[in-house]
Motif scaffolding. Structure first.
Motif, PDB file in Angstrom:
ATOM      1  N   GLY A 169       5.077   6.257  -4.511  1.00 52.64           N
ATOM      2  CA  GLY A 169       5.673   6.957  -3.284  1.00 52.64           C
ATOM      3  C   GLY A 169       6.200   5.679  -2.329  1.00 52.64           C
ATOM      4  O   GLY A 169       6.248   4.528  -3.090  1.00 52.64           O
ATOM      5  N   PRO A 170       6.659   6.034  -1.211  1.00 51.77           N
ATOM      6  CA  PRO A 170       7.270   4.668  -0.231  1.00 51.77           C
ATOM      7  C   PRO A 170       6.105   3.623  -0.234  1.00 51.77           C
ATOM      8  O   PRO A 170       4.973   3.984   0.015  1.00 51.77           O
ATOM      9  CB  PRO A 170       7.268   5.485   1.018  1.00 51.77           C
ATOM     10  CG  PRO A 170       7.550   6.822   0.723  1.00 51.77           C
ATOM     11  CD  PRO A 170       6.670   7.064  -0.191  1.00 51.77           C
ATOM     12  N   ILE A 171       6.544   2.640  -0.603  1.00 51.68           N
ATOM     13  CA  ILE A 171       5.775   1.289  -0.397  1.00 51.68           C
ATOM     14  C   ILE A 171       5.688   0.618   0.960  1.00 51.68           C
ATOM     15  O   ILE A 171       6.446   0.163   1.501  1.00 51.68           O
ATOM     16  CB  ILE A 171       5.921   0.174  -1.514  1.00 51.68           C
ATOM     17  CG1 ILE A 171       5.888   1.157  -2.960  1.00 51.68           C
ATOM     18  CG2 ILE A 171       4.957  -0.963  -1.376  1.00 51.68           C
ATOM     19  CD1 ILE A 171       6.151   0.162  -3.949  1.00 51.68           C
ATOM     20  N   ALA A 172       4.535   0.477   1.629  1.00 46.09           N
ATOM     21  CA  ALA A 172       4.477  -0.136   3.003  1.00 46.09           C
ATOM     22  C   ALA A 172       4.025  -1.571   2.499  1.00 46.09           C
ATOM     23  O   ALA A 172       3.168  -1.801   1.678  1.00 46.09           O
ATOM     24  CB  ALA A 172       3.491   0.395   3.763  1.00 46.09           C
ATOM     25  N   SER A 173       4.733  -2.787   3.312  1.00 47.76           N
ATOM     26  CA  SER A 173       4.480  -3.694   2.777  1.00 47.76           C
ATOM     27  C   SER A 173       4.499  -4.818   4.048  1.00 47.76           C
ATOM     28  O   SER A 173       5.049  -4.558   4.895  1.00 47.76           O
ATOM     29  CB  SER A 173       5.515  -4.423   1.974  1.00 47.76           C
ATOM     30  OG  SER A 173       5.710  -5.884   1.515  1.00 47.76           O
ATOM     31  N   THR A 174       3.659  -6.005   3.865  1.00 46.50           N
ATOM     32  CA  THR A 174       3.918  -6.953   5.217  1.00 46.50           C
ATOM     33  C   THR A 174       5.354  -7.648   4.858  1.00 46.50           C
ATOM     34  O   THR A 174       5.621  -7.361   3.657  1.00 46.50           O
ATOM     35  CB  THR A 174       2.788  -7.785   4.963  1.00 46.50           C
ATOM     36  OG1 THR A 174       2.575  -8.548   3.853  1.00 46.50           O
ATOM     37  CG2 THR A 174       1.378  -7.050   5.365  1.00 46.50           C
ATOM     38  N   THR A 219       0.880  -1.184   0.037  1.00 52.56           N
ATOM     39  CA  THR A 219       0.048  -0.012   0.023  1.00 52.56           C
ATOM     40  C   THR A 219       0.792   1.225  -0.026  1.00 52.56           C
ATOM     41  O   THR A 219       1.958   1.009   0.297  1.00 52.56           O
ATOM     42  CB  THR A 219      -0.972  -0.008   1.021  1.00 52.56           C
ATOM     43  OG1 THR A 219      -1.974   0.983   1.133  1.00 52.56           O
ATOM     44  CG2 THR A 219      -0.331   0.081   2.570  1.00 52.56           C
ATOM     45  N   GLY A 220       0.215   2.339  -0.511  1.00 54.26           N
ATOM     46  CA  GLY A 220       1.095   3.518  -0.391  1.00 54.26           C
ATOM     47  C   GLY A 220       0.238   4.577  -1.136  1.00 54.26           C
ATOM     48  O   GLY A 220      -0.787   4.432  -1.526  1.00 54.26           O
ATOM     49  N   ARG A 221       1.050   5.725  -1.559  1.00 50.27           N
ATOM     50  CA  ARG A 221       0.547   6.862  -2.157  1.00 50.27           C
ATOM     51  C   ARG A 221       1.641   7.265  -3.253  1.00 50.27           C
ATOM     52  O   ARG A 221       2.830   7.425  -2.876  1.00 50.27           O
ATOM     53  CB  ARG A 221      -0.080   8.032  -1.479  1.00 50.27           C
ATOM     54  CG  ARG A 221      -0.600   9.091  -2.068  1.00 50.27           C
ATOM     55  CD  ARG A 221      -1.397  10.142  -1.175  1.00 50.27           C
ATOM     56  NE  ARG A 221      -2.368   9.579  -0.522  1.00 50.27           N
ATOM     57  CZ  ARG A 221      -3.666   9.323  -0.536  1.00 50.27           C
ATOM     58  NH1 ARG A 221      -4.043   9.507  -1.749  1.00 50.27           N
ATOM     59  NH2 ARG A 221      -4.345   8.935   0.207  1.00 50.27           N
ATOM     60  N   GLY A 222       1.221   7.587  -4.461  1.00 52.30           N
ATOM     61  CA  GLY A 222       2.181   7.970  -5.512  1.00 52.30           C
ATOM     62  C   GLY A 222       1.797   9.212  -6.247  1.00 52.30           C
ATOM     63  O   GLY A 222       0.557   9.910  -5.790  1.00 52.30           O
ATOM     64  N   SER A 223       2.274   9.785  -7.218  1.00 50.68           N
ATOM     65  CA  SER A 223       1.754  10.903  -7.919  1.00 50.68           C
ATOM     66  C   SER A 223       1.739  10.355  -9.598  1.00 50.68           C
ATOM     67  O   SER A 223       2.383   9.691  -9.935  1.00 50.68           O
ATOM     68  CB  SER A 223       2.760  11.954  -7.917  1.00 50.68           C
ATOM     69  OG  SER A 223       3.876  11.821  -8.272  1.00 50.68           O
ATOM     70  N   ILE A 224       0.461  10.868  -9.768  1.00 55.89           N
ATOM     71  CA  ILE A 224       0.053  10.529 -11.520  1.00 55.89           C
ATOM     72  C   ILE A 224       0.483  11.659 -12.045  1.00 55.89           C
ATOM     73  O   ILE A 224      -0.009  12.831 -11.820  1.00 55.89           O
ATOM     74  CB  ILE A 224      -1.491   9.911 -11.329  1.00 55.89           C
ATOM     75  CG1 ILE A 224      -1.798   8.731 -10.490  1.00 55.89           C
ATOM     76  CG2 ILE A 224      -1.963   9.850 -12.795  1.00 55.89           C
ATOM     77  CD1 ILE A 224      -2.947   8.640 -10.415  1.00 55.89           C
ATOM     78  N   ASP A 225       0.965  11.419 -13.237  1.00 58.33           N
ATOM     79  CA  ASP A 225       1.408  12.309 -14.353  1.00 58.33           C
ATOM     80  C   ASP A 225       1.005  11.852 -15.795  1.00 58.33           C
ATOM     81  O   ASP A 225       1.709  11.094 -16.063  1.00 58.33           O
ATOM     82  CB  ASP A 225       2.805  12.790 -14.276  1.00 58.33           C
ATOM     83  CG  ASP A 225       3.225  14.144 -15.124  1.00 58.33           C
ATOM     84  OD1 ASP A 225       2.172  14.442 -15.765  1.00 58.33           O
ATOM     85  OD2 ASP A 225       4.378  14.175 -15.347  1.00 58.33           O
ATOM     86  N   GLY A 226       0.120  12.057 -16.300  1.00 55.82           N
ATOM     87  CA  GLY A 226      -0.221  11.573 -17.511  1.00 55.82           C
ATOM     88  C   GLY A 226      -0.480   9.951 -17.705  1.00 55.82           C
ATOM     89  O   GLY A 226      -1.436   9.704 -16.761  1.00 55.82           O
TER      90      GLY A 226
END
Length: 128
Positions: A83-88, A70-77
């Motif tokens: 962004g940083p990826i949290a993982s089990t 899970t995480g949050r990134g940025s979309i461009d086109g």
């Protein structure tokens, strides 16, 4: 004073309602970000297979076939920068955990091509 009430023909009312509905739908589409190409569900839900869901705001979640991501990134086109990826951190056998190393992804038709920090292609996910 006399009031005159005019009524629209019944068929016209139905037409107006349809026109208002269509305009509402089109207005809703106007807010779709330019990154709509990467937004959606990618990969397979079969056991030990990677999948990823990307939201309009850049939030993403899925699995590398074993661990939840899970995480949050940025979309461009047609691309996303993760962004940083949290993982089990489960121990898995027979699973290639490449998706957890994703740095960017680019939608190319119905395929999301995923790249690592060095810009090397590390995998692909088909759109569901």
């Amino acid at each position: 004073m006399t009031r005159t009430i005019r009524r629209a023909p019944a068929g016209l009312l139905g037409t107006c309602a349809v026109a208002v509905a269509v305009i509402g739908l089109l207005a809703g589409c106007a807010g779709t970000p330019s990154g709509a190409a990467v937004v959606g569900s990618w990969g397979s839900t079969a056991a030990k297979q990677p999948n990823l869901t990307i939201e309009n705001d850049g939030a993403f979640s899925g699995t590398d076939g074993c661990n939840r991501l899970t995480g949050r990134g940025s979309i461009d086109g047609d691309s996303i920068t993760f962004g940083p990826i949290a993982s089990t951190m489960m121990a898995c056998t027979g699973v290639d955990e490449w998706l957890g190393k994703a740095v960017t992804g680019t939608a190319k038709g119905s395929t999301l091509v995923v790249y690592d920090l060095s810009g090397n292609q590390i995998g692909t996910l088909d759109k569901k």
